[in-house]
Design a protein around this motif. Structure first.
Motif, PDB file in Angstrom:
ATOM      1  N   UNK A  74       0.839  -1.196   0.000  1.00 36.89           N
ATOM      2  CA  UNK A  74       0.000   0.000   0.000  1.00 36.89           C
ATOM      3  C   UNK A  74       0.880   1.255   0.000  1.00 36.89           C
ATOM      4  N   UNK A  75       0.613   2.124  -0.967  1.00 36.06           N
ATOM      5  CA  UNK A  75       1.314   3.403  -1.070  1.00 36.06           C
ATOM      6  C   UNK A  75       0.446   4.500  -0.477  1.00 36.06           C
ATOM      7  N   UNK A  76       1.036   5.255   0.450  1.00 37.28           N
ATOM      8  CA  UNK A  76       0.340   6.381   1.077  1.00 37.28           C
ATOM      9  C   UNK A  76       0.941   7.700   0.609  1.00 37.28           C
ATOM     10  N   UNK A  77       0.099   8.709   0.497  1.00 37.01           N
ATOM     11  CA  UNK A  77       0.559  10.082   0.338  1.00 37.01           C
ATOM     12  C   UNK A  77       0.295  10.784   1.659  1.00 37.01           C
ATOM     13  N   UNK A  78       1.341  11.380   2.219  1.00 36.79           N
ATOM     14  CA  UNK A  78       1.288  11.898   3.587  1.00 36.79           C
ATOM     15  C   UNK A  78       1.588  13.393   3.601  1.00 36.79           C
ATOM     16  N   UNK A  79       0.748  14.139   4.294  1.00 40.20           N
ATOM     17  CA  UNK A  79       0.976  15.568   4.518  1.00 40.20           C
ATOM     18  C   UNK A  79       1.224  15.777   6.007  1.00 40.20           C
ATOM     19  N   UNK A  80       2.213  16.617   6.330  1.00 40.37           N
ATOM     20  CA  UNK A  80       2.440  16.880   7.752  1.00 40.37           C
ATOM     21  C   UNK A  80       3.068  18.240   8.001  1.00 40.37           C
ATOM     22  N   UNK A  81       2.739  18.763   9.162  1.00 38.21           N
ATOM     23  CA  UNK A  81       3.383  19.954   9.720  1.00 38.21           C
ATOM     24  C   UNK A  81       4.544  19.434  10.560  1.00 38.21           C
ATOM     25  N   UNK A  82       5.752  19.646  10.098  1.00 41.46           N
ATOM     26  CA  UNK A  82       6.912  19.050  10.761  1.00 41.46           C
ATOM     27  C   UNK A  82       7.449  19.810  11.957  1.00 41.46           C
ATOM     28  N   UNK A  83       6.801  20.906  12.342  1.00 39.92           N
ATOM     29  CA  UNK A  83       7.336  21.787  13.381  1.00 39.92           C
ATOM     30  C   UNK A  83       7.672  21.048  14.665  1.00 39.92           C
ATOM     31  N   UNK A  84       6.784  20.181  15.102  1.00 33.49           N
ATOM     32  CA  UNK A  84       6.946  19.528  16.402  1.00 33.49           C
ATOM     33  C   UNK A  84       7.470  18.097  16.301  1.00 33.49           C
ATOM     34  N   UNK A  85       8.077  17.771  15.157  1.00 31.73           N
ATOM     35  CA  UNK A  85       8.659  16.442  14.974  1.00 31.73           C
ATOM     36  C   UNK A  85      10.182  16.510  14.882  1.00 31.73           C
ATOM     37  N   UNK A  86      10.822  15.442  15.315  1.00 31.24           N
ATOM     38  CA  UNK A  86      12.272  15.302  15.132  1.00 31.24           C
ATOM     39  C   UNK A  86      12.552  14.624  13.799  1.00 31.24           C
ATOM     40  N   UNK A  87      11.911  15.146  12.747  1.00 28.45           N
ATOM     41  CA  UNK A  87      12.117  14.622  11.407  1.00 28.45           C
ATOM     42  C   UNK A  87      11.177  13.474  11.073  1.00 28.45           C
ATOM     43  N   UNK A  88      11.391  12.928   9.879  1.00 30.73           N
ATOM     44  CA  UNK A  88      10.577  11.812   9.395  1.00 30.73           C
ATOM     45  C   UNK A  88      10.963  10.502  10.059  1.00 30.73           C
ATOM     46  N   UNK A  89      12.245  10.186  10.073  1.00 32.25           N
ATOM     47  CA  UNK A  89      12.699   8.828  10.410  1.00 32.25           C
ATOM     48  C   UNK A  89      12.520   8.476  11.881  1.00 32.25           C
ATOM     49  N   UNK A  90      11.995   7.280  12.109  1.00 33.07           N
ATOM     50  CA  UNK A  90      11.853   6.768  13.474  1.00 33.07           C
ATOM     51  C   UNK A  90      13.214   6.740  14.166  1.00 33.07           C
ATOM     52  N   UNK A  91      13.262   7.257  15.389  1.00 30.75           N
ATOM     53  CA  UNK A  91      14.495   7.299  16.180  1.00 30.75           C
ATOM     54  C   UNK A  91      14.168   6.734  17.557  1.00 30.75           C
ATOM     55  N   UNK A  92      14.495   5.468  17.750  1.00 32.00           N
ATOM     56  CA  UNK A  92      14.070   4.774  18.966  1.00 32.00           C
ATOM     57  C   UNK A  92      14.896   5.111  20.202  1.00 32.00           C
ATOM     58  N   UNK A  93      16.128   5.564  19.994  1.00 36.41           N
ATOM     59  CA  UNK A  93      17.009   5.755  21.150  1.00 36.41           C
ATOM     60  C   UNK A  93      17.769   7.072  21.052  1.00 36.41           C
ATOM     61  N   UNK A  94      17.095   8.127  20.679  1.00 42.40           N
ATOM     62  CA  UNK A  94      17.779   9.398  20.463  1.00 42.40           C
ATOM     63  C   UNK A  94      17.804  10.299  21.683  1.00 42.40           C
ATOM     64  N   UNK A  95      16.883  10.111  22.615  1.00 42.18           N
ATOM     65  CA  UNK A  95      16.762  11.001  23.764  1.00 42.18           C
ATOM     66  C   UNK A  95      17.023  10.210  25.041  1.00 42.18           C
ATOM     67  N   UNK A  96      18.292   9.998  25.334  1.00 42.68           N
ATOM     68  CA  UNK A  96      18.645   9.241  26.530  1.00 42.68           C
ATOM     69  C   UNK A  96      18.095   7.829  26.515  1.00 42.68           C
ATOM     70  N   UNK A  97      18.053   7.227  25.319  1.00 40.57           N
ATOM     71  CA  UNK A  97      17.523   5.881  25.199  1.00 40.57           C
ATOM     72  C   UNK A  97      16.026   5.821  25.012  1.00 40.57           C
ATOM     73  N   UNK A  98      15.368   6.994  24.994  1.00 39.63           N
ATOM     74  CA  UNK A  98      13.917   7.032  24.820  1.00 39.63           C
ATOM     75  C   UNK A  98      13.581   7.443  23.387  1.00 39.63           C
ATOM     76  N   UNK A  99      12.479   6.917  22.833  1.00 37.22           N
ATOM     77  CA  UNK A  99      12.097   7.312  21.475  1.00 37.22           C
ATOM     78  C   UNK A  99      11.672   8.777  21.438  1.00 37.22           C
ATOM     79  N   UNK A 100      11.933   9.434  20.320  1.00 36.05           N
ATOM     80  CA  UNK A 100      11.499  10.814  20.125  1.00 36.05           C
ATOM     81  C   UNK A 100      10.363  10.825  19.112  1.00 36.05           C
TER      82      UNK A 100
END
Length: 260
Positions: A4-30
């Motif tokens: 399944x292909x999705x088209x995604x719109x987002x306001x990125x202001x409050x995100x730490x980017x697109x890519x999942x980061x499981x251990x970026x904040x002291x071992x906690x996901x962001x």
């Protein structure tokens, strides 16, 4: 198992980017866009589902039309129903705006032939509601000069001058289809820098935008920009524009596939 292909719109202001980061904040996901959509998919499928995006956007960068695909083990959901089904579990700053079934070997990342970004620059005094989505520069640059500079951004180019320190790309060459400035037809105080290429280096669009605006304001000639581009020297680039004005505008899959 459907792809399944999705088209995604987002306001990125409050995100730490697109890519999942499981251990970026002291071992906690962001908080990331990919992470939020995968959580929504898990609620629908009752198991973790991997989502592949066409490319990464950095912290604070937005998207009109990011492309992302996943394999669904559920055959009973009509493909168009994925839009409301996923949106029901998403925060308001992410919306699924399109869904379709694609071939099993399709990849949003590796099947993409070009990505188009648009950077919105406000030359006046933006309203508070606009501040998350523009770069206010408070002067009116000469678009003719900017477009003469941008005219050198065509074809196969070594873009090392505009790669951020720490970029891990194996090659700094990118194929640029087009780059131009134009006045936004909805607001004459906003100018837009649009650039389309097979792929981009880390923070490359923001570096180019900031450099072009800085060089024009400093009275530099288009030939000077070409000299800086050809130097492959990061130290000669201008300031990097903030993420607020940058949008991933379109991802295409029907052109010529070039190197990544």
């Amino acid at each position: 198992m459907r792809n399944i292909l999705l088209t995604v719109s987002y306001d990125g202001t409050d995100f730490c980017g697109w890519q999942r980061q499981d251990k970026s904040d002291g071992g906690r996901p962001v908080r990331t866009v990919q992470g939020e959509i995968e959580k929504a998919l898990e609620k629908i499928h009752k198991e973790h589902v991997n989502l592949t995006g066409s490319g990464r956007t950095d912290s604070g960068v937005h998207a009109f039309a990011q492309a992302a695909n996943f394999y669904s083990p559920i055959d009973s959901i009509p493909v168009e129903k994925y839009i409301p089904a996923i949106n029901a579990f998403l925060p308001d700053d992410i919306r699924i705006v399109g869904s379709s079934e694609v071939a099993q070997d399709f990849s949003s990342r590796f099947s993409a032939t070009s990505r188009t970004y648009r950077y919105f620059i406000h030359t006046g005094n933006p309203f508070a509601s606009e501040m998350r989505f523009v770069w206010p520069i408070h002067h009116k640059p000469d678009i003719t000069v900017l477009n003469k500079m941008a005219s050198y951004l065509r074809g196969e180019i070594d873009c090392a001058t505009f790669a951020a320190a720490g970029d891990a790309s194996l090659s700094t060459f990118r194929y640029i289809e087009n780059a131009r400035f134009f006045v936004d037809d909805k607001n004459p105080e906003v100018i837009v820098f649009e650039i389309c290429a097979n792929a981009f280096l880390w923070k490359m669009v923001r570096s180019l935008t900031g450099s072009l605006i800085f060089f024009e304001k400093s009275g530099r000639s288009p030939e000077y920009f070409k000299e800086v581009l050809d130097s492959h020297d990061r130290k000669r680039a201008g300031p990097t524009a903030p993420p607020s004005g940058l949008f991933l505008y379109q991802v295409s899959f029907d052109g010529v596939r070039r190197h990544a």
